[in-house]
Design a protein around this motif. Structure first.
Motif, PDB file in Angstrom:
ATOM      1  N   ALA A 160       2.537  -3.172  16.274  1.00 57.05           N
ATOM      2  CA  ALA A 160       2.895  -1.817  15.864  1.00 57.05           C
ATOM      3  C   ALA A 160       2.719  -1.690  14.357  1.00 57.05           C
ATOM      4  CB  ALA A 160       4.330  -1.490  16.257  1.00 57.05           C
ATOM      5  N   GLY A 161       2.360  -0.489  13.916  1.00 55.20           N
ATOM      6  CA  GLY A 161       2.145  -0.271  12.499  1.00 55.20           C
ATOM      7  C   GLY A 161       0.721  -0.613  12.092  1.00 55.20           C
ATOM      8  N   PHE A 162       0.589  -1.460  11.083  1.00 59.53           N
ATOM      9  CA  PHE A 162      -0.729  -1.812  10.553  1.00 59.53           C
ATOM     10  C   PHE A 162      -1.648  -2.383  11.628  1.00 59.53           C
ATOM     11  CE2 PHE A 162      -3.389  -5.269   8.822  1.00 59.53           C
ATOM     12  CZ  PHE A 162      -4.265  -4.505   8.061  1.00 59.53           C
ATOM     13  N   ASP A 163      -1.143  -3.283  12.461  1.00 59.80           N
ATOM     14  CA  ASP A 163      -1.971  -3.905  13.506  1.00 59.80           C
ATOM     15  C   ASP A 163      -2.614  -2.853  14.394  1.00 59.80           C
ATOM     16  OD1 ASP A 163      -0.077  -5.804  12.481  1.00 59.80           O
ATOM     17  OD2 ASP A 163      -0.617  -7.136  14.111  1.00 59.80           O
ATOM     18  N   ALA A 164      -1.823  -1.863  14.792  1.00 59.04           N
ATOM     19  CA  ALA A 164      -2.339  -0.806  15.665  1.00 59.04           C
ATOM     20  C   ALA A 164      -3.346   0.069  14.936  1.00 59.04           C
ATOM     21  CB  ALA A 164      -1.186   0.040  16.200  1.00 59.04           C
ATOM     22  N   ASP A 165      -3.107   0.308  13.648  1.00 59.23           N
ATOM     23  CA  ASP A 165      -4.033   1.124  12.878  1.00 59.23           C
ATOM     24  C   ASP A 165      -5.395   0.442  12.772  1.00 59.23           C
ATOM     25  OD1 ASP A 165      -4.042   3.685  11.196  1.00 59.23           O
ATOM     26  OD2 ASP A 165      -4.983   2.232   9.832  1.00 59.23           O
ATOM     27  N   PRO A 185     -13.482  -7.030  10.536  1.00 55.26           N
ATOM     28  CA  PRO A 185     -13.045  -7.213   9.141  1.00 55.26           C
ATOM     29  C   PRO A 185     -13.084  -5.917   8.336  1.00 55.26           C
ATOM     30  CG  PRO A 185     -14.538  -8.967   9.785  1.00 55.26           C
ATOM     31  CD  PRO A 185     -14.561  -7.963  10.890  1.00 55.26           C
ATOM     32  N   LEU A 186     -14.092  -5.085   8.597  1.00 55.20           N
ATOM     33  CA  LEU A 186     -14.173  -3.799   7.910  1.00 55.20           C
ATOM     34  C   LEU A 186     -12.991  -2.919   8.267  1.00 55.20           C
ATOM     35  CD1 LEU A 186     -15.793  -1.833   6.125  1.00 55.20           C
ATOM     36  CD2 LEU A 186     -17.022  -1.103   8.192  1.00 55.20           C
ATOM     37  N   SER A 187     -12.588  -2.941   9.539  1.00 54.57           N
ATOM     38  CA  SER A 187     -11.441  -2.148   9.988  1.00 54.57           C
ATOM     39  C   SER A 187     -10.155  -2.629   9.327  1.00 54.57           C
ATOM     40  CB  SER A 187     -11.312  -2.233  11.510  1.00 54.57           C
ATOM     41  OG  SER A 187     -12.472  -1.745  12.150  1.00 54.57           O
ATOM     42  N   ILE A 188      -9.999  -3.948   9.193  1.00 60.61           N
ATOM     43  CA  ILE A 188      -8.819  -4.505   8.520  1.00 60.61           C
ATOM     44  C   ILE A 188      -8.750  -4.013   7.073  1.00 60.61           C
ATOM     45  CG2 ILE A 188      -7.759  -6.627   7.655  1.00 60.61           C
ATOM     46  CD1 ILE A 188      -8.841  -8.041  10.150  1.00 60.61           C
ATOM     47  N   LEU A 189      -9.890  -4.089   6.399  1.00 62.75           N
ATOM     48  CA  LEU A 189      -9.936  -3.686   4.993  1.00 62.75           C
ATOM     49  C   LEU A 189      -9.627  -2.198   4.829  1.00 62.75           C
ATOM     50  CD1 LEU A 189     -10.574  -4.949   2.214  1.00 62.75           C
ATOM     51  CD2 LEU A 189     -12.930  -4.119   2.505  1.00 62.75           C
ATOM     52  N   ARG A 190     -10.264  -1.398   5.667  1.00 63.32           N
ATOM     53  CA  ARG A 190     -10.059   0.051   5.566  1.00 63.32           C
ATOM     54  C   ARG A 190      -8.607   0.412   5.868  1.00 63.32           C
ATOM     55  NH1 ARG A 190     -13.115   4.801   9.091  1.00 63.32           N
ATOM     56  NH2 ARG A 190     -11.947   6.539   8.217  1.00 63.32           N
ATOM     57  N   TYR A 192      -5.951  -1.483   5.613  1.00 62.58           N
ATOM     58  CA  TYR A 192      -5.010  -2.004   4.619  1.00 62.58           C
ATOM     59  C   TYR A 192      -4.815  -1.012   3.476  1.00 62.58           C
ATOM     60  CZ  TYR A 192      -2.643  -4.819   1.207  1.00 62.58           C
ATOM     61  OH  TYR A 192      -1.725  -5.257   0.303  1.00 62.58           O
ATOM     62  N   PHE A 193      -5.899  -0.404   3.043  1.00 61.00           N
ATOM     63  CA  PHE A 193      -5.801   0.480   1.874  1.00 61.00           C
ATOM     64  C   PHE A 193      -5.400   1.916   2.221  1.00 61.00           C
ATOM     65  CE2 PHE A 193      -8.470  -2.928   0.086  1.00 61.00           C
ATOM     66  CZ  PHE A 193      -7.707  -3.208  -1.040  1.00 61.00           C
ATOM     67  N   ARG A 194      -5.358   2.237   3.522  1.00 61.72           N
ATOM     68  CA  ARG A 194      -4.943   3.600   3.869  1.00 61.72           C
ATOM     69  C   ARG A 194      -3.595   3.648   4.586  1.00 61.72           C
ATOM     70  NH1 ARG A 194      -8.520   5.696   9.101  1.00 61.72           N
ATOM     71  NH2 ARG A 194      -7.482   4.392  10.640  1.00 61.72           N
ATOM     72  N   TYR A 195      -3.185   2.535   5.215  1.00 62.99           N
ATOM     73  CA  TYR A 195      -1.954   2.557   5.991  1.00 62.99           C
ATOM     74  C   TYR A 195      -0.741   2.471   5.064  1.00 62.99           C
ATOM     75  CZ  TYR A 195       1.593   1.642   9.469  1.00 62.99           C
ATOM     76  OH  TYR A 195       2.720   1.725  10.249  1.00 62.99           O
ATOM     77  N   ARG A 196       0.284   3.232   5.369  1.00 62.47           N
ATOM     78  CA  ARG A 196       1.510   3.252   4.576  1.00 62.47           C
ATOM     79  C   ARG A 196       2.679   2.684   5.396  1.00 62.47           C
ATOM     80  NH1 ARG A 196      -1.719   3.355   1.526  1.00 62.47           N
ATOM     81  NH2 ARG A 196      -2.310   4.914  -0.042  1.00 62.47           N
ATOM     82  N   ILE A 247       6.587  -8.041   9.224  1.00 63.88           N
ATOM     83  CA  ILE A 247       5.973  -8.187   7.904  1.00 63.88           C
ATOM     84  C   ILE A 247       6.370  -6.989   7.051  1.00 63.88           C
ATOM     85  CG2 ILE A 247       3.825  -8.449   6.608  1.00 63.88           C
ATOM     86  CD1 ILE A 247       2.557  -9.662   9.062  1.00 63.88           C
ATOM     87  N   ARG A 248       7.102  -7.270   5.999  1.00 62.79           N
ATOM     88  CA  ARG A 248       7.515  -6.226   5.072  1.00 62.79           C
ATOM     89  C   ARG A 248       6.348  -5.838   4.164  1.00 62.79           C
ATOM     90  NH1 ARG A 248      11.632  -9.888   5.116  1.00 62.79           N
ATOM     91  NH2 ARG A 248      11.105 -10.710   3.055  1.00 62.79           N
ATOM     92  N   PRO A 249       6.450  -4.727   3.439  1.00 66.04           N
ATOM     93  CA  PRO A 249       5.345  -4.308   2.553  1.00 66.04           C
ATOM     94  C   PRO A 249       4.898  -5.448   1.645  1.00 66.04           C
ATOM     95  CG  PRO A 249       7.005  -2.589   2.663  1.00 66.04           C
ATOM     96  CD  PRO A 249       7.570  -3.767   3.409  1.00 66.04           C
ATOM     97  N   VAL A 250       3.601  -5.640   1.566  1.00 66.78           N
ATOM     98  CA  VAL A 250       3.053  -6.779   0.850  1.00 66.78           C
ATOM     99  C   VAL A 250       1.856  -6.337   0.012  1.00 66.78           C
ATOM    100  CG1 VAL A 250       1.690  -7.411   2.882  1.00 66.78           C
ATOM    101  CG2 VAL A 250       2.128  -9.125   1.127  1.00 66.78           C
ATOM    102  N   HIS A 251       1.751  -6.835  -1.214  1.00 66.57           N
ATOM    103  CA  HIS A 251       0.606  -6.537  -2.071  1.00 66.57           C
ATOM    104  C   HIS A 251      -0.614  -7.331  -1.613  1.00 66.57           C
ATOM    105  CE1 HIS A 251       2.876  -4.103  -4.846  1.00 66.57           C
ATOM    106  NE2 HIS A 251       3.778  -5.065  -4.993  1.00 66.57           N
ATOM    107  N   TRP A 252      -1.787  -6.809  -1.872  1.00 69.68           N
ATOM    108  CA  TRP A 252      -3.011  -7.431  -1.390  1.00 69.68           C
ATOM    109  C   TRP A 252      -3.185  -8.847  -1.910  1.00 69.68           C
ATOM    110  CZ3 TRP A 252      -6.722  -9.129  -4.757  1.00 69.68           C
ATOM    111  CH2 TRP A 252      -6.701  -8.616  -6.063  1.00 69.68           C
ATOM    112  N   TRP A 253      -2.717  -9.127  -3.141  1.00 70.04           N
ATOM    113  CA  TRP A 253      -2.932 -10.470  -3.675  1.00 70.04           C
ATOM    114  C   TRP A 253      -2.065 -11.512  -2.965  1.00 70.04           C
ATOM    115  CZ3 TRP A 253      -1.071  -6.470  -6.860  1.00 70.04           C
ATOM    116  CH2 TRP A 253       0.289  -6.522  -7.182  1.00 70.04           C
TER     117      TRP A 253
END
Length: 323
Positions: A160-165, A185-190, A192-196, A247-253
């Motif tokens: 649920a959440g990011f995984d589903a997105d 991998p492209l879907s993961i990247l896209r 990550y930067f749009r999901y809140r 998984i709580r909010p996490v920065h990309w690095w």
């Protein structure tokens, strides 16, 4: 031949359900090779093709009602998901009286990883011939769609959440006709930067364990999702418990420098990640969180998960039982 003899013959045959679009068409392209291996191993079978979404569920119900007690899935995690749901829809026998096996031709192939089934066709079919079986747990997933509560059975992992997105984005690319290994991998990247991250409450066995922003939730009976990510590394498929990773909010690095831990089973050493186990999980969120189950996009929150203990019989690799 008597009716009893005919029924006995059918029950000894494997009913083979082929998803011709799994793995960007691998199910169809590699079918001659797979069929030859089945014949060379003296495995009696009847083969059918799924033709549309939910068709594997319909075919499973028809097969069991006709007397088949062995099913081979030539497809991916989504095809297996539909077959498992068919086992619970049919009323002819208890679901654990039907043996299910998988020859993996999908994109993620996460379920077979749990049970040590190789993706090499010859090895997967050898496992079918050897016939080692295991009774695994199944999850009941309650979700909301079009303002009504729905329910599906889960053979592997729900996200649920990011995984589903990510899955939603991936399916969007496929529906537009795009193909290739780079799409996931492209879907993961896209995503990550749009999901809140979403405000989420999580109860495990009626105890509130989380009430804050949440990036992603994984709940399942097996270890792997997302094409080899060990998001639930401590999951045991017949312990009568659901495993939960938050998984709580996490920065990309944080992700980049800890990426290896998502694959090697040490995800819980990451500070932003929490782990729980229980028989019942309830999730509420604001706004609604999307959900995928076994790689299939369904509806959204509120969500509830329940466990069914050792209720489907699956073919596994011999080494899995000895490990």
């Amino acid at each position: 031949m008597t009716l009893r003899q005919m029924t006995a013959d059918i029950s000894e045959k494997w009913f083979v359900i082929v998803n011709p679009v799994s793995g960007s068409g691998r199910g169809l392209i590699d079918l001659p090779q797979i069929s030859k291996l089945i014949r060379d191993n003296d495995i009696p079978y009847e083969l059918v093709f799924s033709q549309h979404k939910h068709h594997p569920t319909e075919l499973t119900v028809r097969a069991v009602n006709a007397g088949y007690r062995r099913i081979i899935v030539i497809g991916g995690d989504g095809t297996l998901h539909e077959v498992v749901n068919g086992l619970f829809i049919q009323q002819a026998v208890s679901p654990d009286e039907v043996t299910v096996s998988v020859v993996a031709v999908g994109t993620g192939n996460d379920w077979v990883r749990m049970f040590g089934i190789p993706t090499h066709y010859s090895e997967a079919i050898r496992a079918i011939r050897e016939g080692h079986t295991f009774l695994q747990d199944v999850g009941e997933v309650y979700y909301t769609e079009s303002q009504f509560q729905q329910m599906r059975y889960m053979a592997n992992v729900a996200g649920a959440g990011f995984d589903a997105d990510v899955i939603r984005c991936y399916q969007h690319y496929k529906n537009k006709g795009r193909r290739g290994r780079h799409l996931y991998p492209l879907s993961i990247l896209r995503s990550y930067f749009r999901y809140r991250s979403t405000g989420v409450k999580v109860w495990v066995d009626d105890k509130l364990v989380h009430n804050d922003l949440l990036f992603s939730v994984a709940i399942g009976v097996c270890k792997y999702n997302g094409g080899g990510v060990q998001q639930l590394p401590e999951a045991v498929a017949d312990d009568g418990l659901l495993d939960i990773t938050l998984i709580r909010p996490v920065h990309w690095w944080h992700v980049v420098f800890r990426l290896k831990r998502f694959f090697n089973g040490s995800i819980y050493t990451i500070g932003h990640v929490g782990h729980f186990q229980g028989r019942n999980v309830r999730i509420e969120s604001s706004p609604e969180m999307p959900i995928e189950v076994d790689g299939e996009i369904l509806g959204g929150s509120p969500l509830e998960f329940k466990i069914r203990h050792r209720c489907i019989r699956v073919i596994v690799n011999k080494d899995f039982l000895e490990g």
